[in-house]
Design a protein around this motif. Structure first.
Motif, PDB file in Angstrom:
ATOM      1  N   CYS A  43       0.858  -1.187   0.000  1.00 16.64           N
ATOM      2  CA  CYS A  43       0.000   0.000   0.000  1.00 16.64           C
ATOM      3  C   CYS A  43       0.892   1.233   0.000  1.00 16.64           C
ATOM      4  O   CYS A  43       2.025   1.184   0.473  1.00 16.64           O
ATOM      5  CB  CYS A  43      -0.885  -0.011   1.242  1.00 16.64           C
TER       6      CYS A  43
ATOM      7  N   CYS B 164       0.811   3.625   1.914  1.00 19.46           N
ATOM      8  CA  CYS B 164       1.109   4.089   3.267  1.00 19.46           C
ATOM      9  C   CYS B 164       2.297   3.340   3.859  1.00 19.46           C
ATOM     10  O   CYS B 164       2.777   3.682   4.931  1.00 19.46           O
ATOM     11  CB  CYS B 164      -0.097   3.910   4.170  1.00 19.46           C
TER      12      CYS B 164
ATOM     13  N   CYS C 105      -6.134  -2.581   3.696  1.00 14.31           N
ATOM     14  CA  CYS C 105      -4.731  -2.447   4.080  1.00 14.31           C
ATOM     15  C   CYS C 105      -4.597  -2.832   5.553  1.00 14.31           C
ATOM     16  O   CYS C 105      -5.484  -2.560   6.344  1.00 14.31           O
ATOM     17  CB  CYS C 105      -4.303  -1.002   3.869  1.00 14.31           C
TER      18      CYS C 105
ATOM     19  N   CYS D 201      -3.530   1.220   7.032  1.00 16.88           N
ATOM     20  CA  CYS D 201      -4.439   2.364   6.909  1.00 16.88           C
ATOM     21  C   CYS D 201      -5.841   1.880   6.549  1.00 16.88           C
ATOM     22  O   CYS D 201      -6.112   0.689   6.530  1.00 16.88           O
ATOM     23  CB  CYS D 201      -3.911   3.371   5.898  1.00 16.88           C
TER      24      CYS D 201
HETATM   25 ZN   LIG Z   1      -2.287   1.510   3.640  1.00 12.21          ZN
END
Ligand SMILES: [Zn+2]
Length: 166
Positions: free
Chosen positions: A107, A109, A145, A148
């Motif tokens: 991801c 993040c 995810c 997040c």
């Molecule tokens: Zn994420």
């Protein structure tokens, strides 16, 4: 206390971090933005603001009880929002993870999405059945995810997958 501000983001940390990791992040920020350190420089004003934000975040997250309370608020807030389907990920673009017996995808993040082989098999069978019944054989697996609140839809071509299995 409200969940409107992401206290983990303020500290540049993630919700899965231990209190030691959070303390470390807070200490780094406190050192960087401490009013005494910035003195009368032009950065001082925004620095003070960052310092106060980090300090407030740390106060909540450093205590087990207030952290739990905040996590619950945050979770409730996330569930209230409709999780946007940010994108569709092709199964072929995911990385096969031998240990986890599943597919993984990073991801933005820094966290990751994962889908197990079992889920893929189940969804493939479901779609094959639909296709036999001459229904629309569209579908995929929604995965969130692990860090997040982003979710993606993992899809694959039914026919290619069938060929792959042979
Ligand atoms: Zn994420």
């Amino acid at each position: 206390m409200s969940a409107e501000k992401d206290l983990y983001a303020v500290l540049g940390a993630s919700p899965s971090d231990s209190v030691q990791q959070l303390r470390h992040r807070y200490q780094q920020l406190a050192l960087q933005y401490h009013p005494d350190r910035l003195g009368g420089s032009s950065e001082a004003d925004s620095g003070v603001k960052k310092f106060l934000e980090a300090d407030a975040a740390w106060r909540v997250l450093s205590d087990q009880n207030t952290r739990r309370e905040y996590d619950l608020l945050r979770r409730a807030q996330e569930l209230k929002q409709d999780w946007p389907v940010d994108s569709t990920v092709c199964l072929e673009d995911m990385t096969w993870d031998e240990d986890e017996c599943g597919y993984a995808y990073g991801c933005r993040c820094g966290g990751g999405f994962s889908v197990s082989e079992e889920e893929v098999e189940e969804e493939t069978q479901r779609r094959q059945q639909e296709e036999e019944e001459e229904q629309e054989a569209e579908g995929g697996v929604m995965v969130c995810c692990d860090t997040c609140s982003l979710s993606v839809c993992v899809t694959w071509s039914l026919h290619r997958k069938t060929q792959m299995l042979k």
